[in-house]
Design a protein around this motif. Structure first.
Motif, PDB file in Angstrom:
ATOM      1  N   GLU A  46       0.867  -1.180   0.000  1.00  0.00           N
ATOM      2  CA  GLU A  46       0.000   0.000   0.000  1.00  0.00           C
ATOM      3  C   GLU A  46       0.901   1.228   0.000  1.00  0.00           C
ATOM      4  O   GLU A  46       1.713   1.413   0.909  1.00  0.00           O
ATOM      5  N   ILE A  47       0.764   2.049  -1.007  1.00  0.00           N
ATOM      6  CA  ILE A  47       1.662   3.180  -1.180  1.00  0.00           C
ATOM      7  C   ILE A  47       0.846   4.400  -1.595  1.00  0.00           C
ATOM      8  O   ILE A  47      -0.162   4.283  -2.292  1.00  0.00           O
ATOM      9  N   ARG A  48       1.277   5.572  -1.137  1.00  0.00           N
ATOM     10  CA  ARG A  48       0.599   6.807  -1.538  1.00  0.00           C
ATOM     11  C   ARG A  48       0.929   7.128  -2.995  1.00  0.00           C
ATOM     12  O   ARG A  48       2.023   6.852  -3.474  1.00  0.00           O
ATOM     13  N   PHE A  49      -0.045   7.740  -3.673  1.00  0.00           N
ATOM     14  CA  PHE A  49       0.141   8.049  -5.093  1.00  0.00           C
ATOM     15  C   PHE A  49       1.381   8.911  -5.324  1.00  0.00           C
ATOM     16  O   PHE A  49       2.139   8.688  -6.273  1.00  0.00           O
ATOM     17  N   ARG A  50       1.626   9.872  -4.420  1.00  0.00           N
ATOM     18  CA  ARG A  50       2.753  10.782  -4.639  1.00  0.00           C
ATOM     19  C   ARG A  50       4.104  10.105  -4.461  1.00  0.00           C
ATOM     20  O   ARG A  50       5.134  10.620  -4.900  1.00  0.00           O
ATOM     21  N   THR A 110      -3.598   9.838  -1.055  1.00  0.00           N
ATOM     22  CA  THR A 110      -4.445   8.644  -1.006  1.00  0.00           C
ATOM     23  C   THR A 110      -3.600   7.397  -1.250  1.00  0.00           C
ATOM     24  O   THR A 110      -2.755   7.377  -2.148  1.00  0.00           O
ATOM     25  N   LYS A 111      -3.859   6.368  -0.447  1.00  0.00           N
ATOM     26  CA  LYS A 111      -3.108   5.129  -0.601  1.00  0.00           C
ATOM     27  C   LYS A 111      -3.758   4.252  -1.664  1.00  0.00           C
ATOM     28  O   LYS A 111      -4.973   4.205  -1.799  1.00  0.00           O
ATOM     29  N   THR A 112      -2.911   3.549  -2.409  1.00  0.00           N
ATOM     30  CA  THR A 112      -3.386   2.626  -3.430  1.00  0.00           C
ATOM     31  C   THR A 112      -2.563   1.337  -3.351  1.00  0.00           C
ATOM     32  O   THR A 112      -1.449   1.323  -2.791  1.00  0.00           O
ATOM     33  N   LYS A 113      -3.108   0.278  -3.897  1.00  0.00           N
ATOM     34  CA  LYS A 113      -2.458  -1.024  -3.807  1.00  0.00           C
ATOM     35  C   LYS A 113      -1.611  -1.281  -5.040  1.00  0.00           C
ATOM     36  O   LYS A 113      -2.076  -1.149  -6.176  1.00  0.00           O
ATOM     37  N   VAL A 114      -0.350  -1.644  -4.780  1.00  0.00           N
ATOM     38  CA  VAL A 114       0.599  -1.953  -5.842  1.00  0.00           C
ATOM     39  C   VAL A 114       1.071  -3.391  -5.653  1.00  0.00           C
ATOM     40  O   VAL A 114       1.320  -3.828  -4.516  1.00  0.00           O
ATOM     41  N   LEU A 115       1.199  -4.108  -6.732  1.00  0.00           N
ATOM     42  CA  LEU A 115       1.589  -5.511  -6.678  1.00  0.00           C
ATOM     43  C   LEU A 115       2.936  -5.690  -7.361  1.00  0.00           C
ATOM     44  O   LEU A 115       3.088  -5.417  -8.555  1.00  0.00           O
TER      45      LEU A 115
END
Length: 527
Positions: A183-187, A212-217
């Protein structure tokens, strides 16, 4: 070798990776309840496998702390035995394809490289992260991330919890796919992946919702298209938009940034099974027993009462406190205590046995009583030898899945940075020899056998036969290897031969009554 692929992976490959991820996640879901149960009784401070809020307490089910403390001790004990802090726990040595006459000289050069590699390890965060990873190993599976650092810290280690990774195996039943969920912030995406190529949707999200946090794989998988060599690809995918953020290709021994290792494994399963699973029944029994003891203690303190329903005594208004006066009707029994059904002293016997079983399962039953006299060096060595015998099978797996891959990965990064020059560590050119306390404990059996044989021959046939039978020079060199003595401290064959020839020449000129051993001792000491 590491290459950056400037082209995005095509949609078909991305779809194939995500399909593999979904199938691997479905397999992990079958283990989640078991993993969560282990986390609840031993890792109350860690994030679980299910949804939780920040700061939520997770210790409601823990009434006995034996397992919580035991896992910490297990990780510390394993670290001290396998990869001790501020110590050299492995050596680089010439492999099987090196000619015998060249091995000594090569080993001396490798000894200097080994010193530098372990200096880098000691100055990194390896000791802190490997302890956290060993706690995950108590459940059965540990995952260690090894990334390239900066000029000050060449290597950066990170213990990746089992909650954040999904694993899958290949045709050889080895882990060949690692799916890391982040989970990482867009910025932070451009900073985390500086060589990334972002599509319009991600660029708009970074501009409009930077915090905002988004999920990265992150997906690291083995590339089987390249035969007879270790090759991997690392693809980073934004899960919501299914767009590729970054794609890299790695090639060479030690190029895989993820090191996955297991305590033991059931045939056909991906995830390992650790000692904490073996102790789970005893842990739950201890928790239940202590819970019943506390409930029994509360019952003993407050008590249970009965009374005649005479309309005078109102149980809702009774307060059982010192100095309280409780009215009762004439000729009524009033408030009468009920005697407990029996004593719960048998719980102490159950707790004693279960706590011992937990410590034995986590290999903590050999630490001894801290209130007694500190253990001698011999006693400590015997305890380590006992531990080595008890975890013999797991020790072999840890050597193959953790110790060697860590050193291969560190050497790969240092070679890439131009800090060292070293052939491939594959057992043929260069091999890794463990000199950790656990490995030394196994060597003690060989040392003891040699010592007992020499003592038996000397006592039965005299010292002359011992000197006739054994090659003292080779025996001493063999024992030095078993004791883990660095190669730089031992004279090589050519230097020993030169000293022997010089001693022989001096012996002819010296006092005839003076033995060659005395002359050799003077020459070696500079006399």
């Amino acid at each position: 070798m590491e290459m950056l692929n400037s082209d995005f992976v095509n949609d078909e490959n991305v779809k194939s990776l995500l399909t593999r991820y979904e199938k691997a996640t479905a397999i992990k879901d079958q283990f989640k309840d078991l993993f969560e149960e282990c986390y609840e009784v031993a890792f109350p401070q860690r994030k679980g496998f299910y949804t939780e809020t920040i700061g939520e307490r997770r210790d409601e089910k823990i009434f006995d702390e034996t397992s919580v403390v035991g896992v910490q001790e297990f990780a510390s004990r394993l670290q001290q035995g396998l990869v001790p802090n501020f110590a050299r726990w492995a050596d680089f040595q010439a492999g099987s394809e090196t000619p015998n006459e060249e091995k000594e000289a090569i080993n001396n050069e490798l000894d200097e490289i080994t010193e530098y590699v372990f200096e880098v390890l000691q100055n990194s965060n390896f000791a802190q992260e490997i302890h956290e990873s060993f706690m995950d190993l108590a459940v059965g599976t540990g995952v260690l991330g090894v990334e390239e650092g900066n000029a000050l810290n060449p290597i950066n280690f990170s213990a990746i919890p089992l909650t954040d990774v999904v694993l899958d195996t290949g045709p050889d039943d080895r882990i060949d796919h690692v799916f890391r969920e982040r989970e990482i912030r867009f910025r932070n995406i451009p900073n985390q992946y500086p060589n990334s190529k972002l599509n319009t949707e991600l660029l708009n999200s970074i501009a409009s919702h930077p915090d905002t946090k988004t999920k990265v794989l992150e997906i690291v998988c083995r590339d089987y298209s390249k035969k007879n060599e270790d090759a991997f690809t690392q693809t980073t995918i934004h899960e919501k938009s299914k767009s590729v953020i970054d794609h890299k290709e790695f090639k060479g021994v030690g190029s895989n940034p993820f090191i996955c290792y297991r305590w033991s494994k059931v045939a056909g399963e991906i995830y390992g099974r650790g000692p904490l699973m073996n102790a789970l029944s005893a842990i739950k029994t201890c928790n239940l027993t202590v819970q019943l003891i506390l409930e029994n203690a509360q019952m003993s303190i407050s008590g249970i009462y009965q009374m005649d329903d005479d309309g005078v005594v109102n149980p809702d208004t009774i307060s059982l406190m010192p100095g309280t006066i409780i009215p009762k009707a004439p000729n009524s029994a009033g408030l009468q205590p009920i005697r407990a059904a029996g004593s719960f002293d048998v719980a102490q016997l159950i707790l004693s046995d279960m706590r011992l079983n937990i410590k034995r399962a986590l290999y903590n039953d050999m630490l001894g009583n801290p209130d007694r006299t500190p253990a001698s060096a011999t006693e400590v060595a015997e305890r380590m030898a006992d531990l080595s015998r008890r975890i013999g099978s797991a020790f072999g797996r840890l050597q193959a899945e953790l110790v060697q891959p860590v050193l291969q990965r560190v050497v790969y990064i240092l070679k890439k940075q131009g800090r060292i020059e070293l052939p491939t560590i594959n057992g043929r050119e260069i091999k890794v020899r463990s000199v950790s306390p656990l490995a030394q404990a196994q060597n003690q059996a060989d040392i003891t056998s040699i010592a007992r044989w020499m003592e038996m021959i000397q006592s039965n046939f005299g010292p002359q036969l011992v000197n006739l039978l054994i090659d003292t020079e080779q025996t001493s060199a063999h024992l030095a290897k078993k004791f883990g003595v660095p190669d730089t401290l031992i004279r090589d064959t050519q230097e020993r031969k030169r000293l022997a020839e010089l001693a022989s020449a001096l012996a002819q000129q010296a006092n005839p009554n003076m033995g060659i051993e005395d002359v050799l001792g003077d020459v070696a000491s500079g006399g």
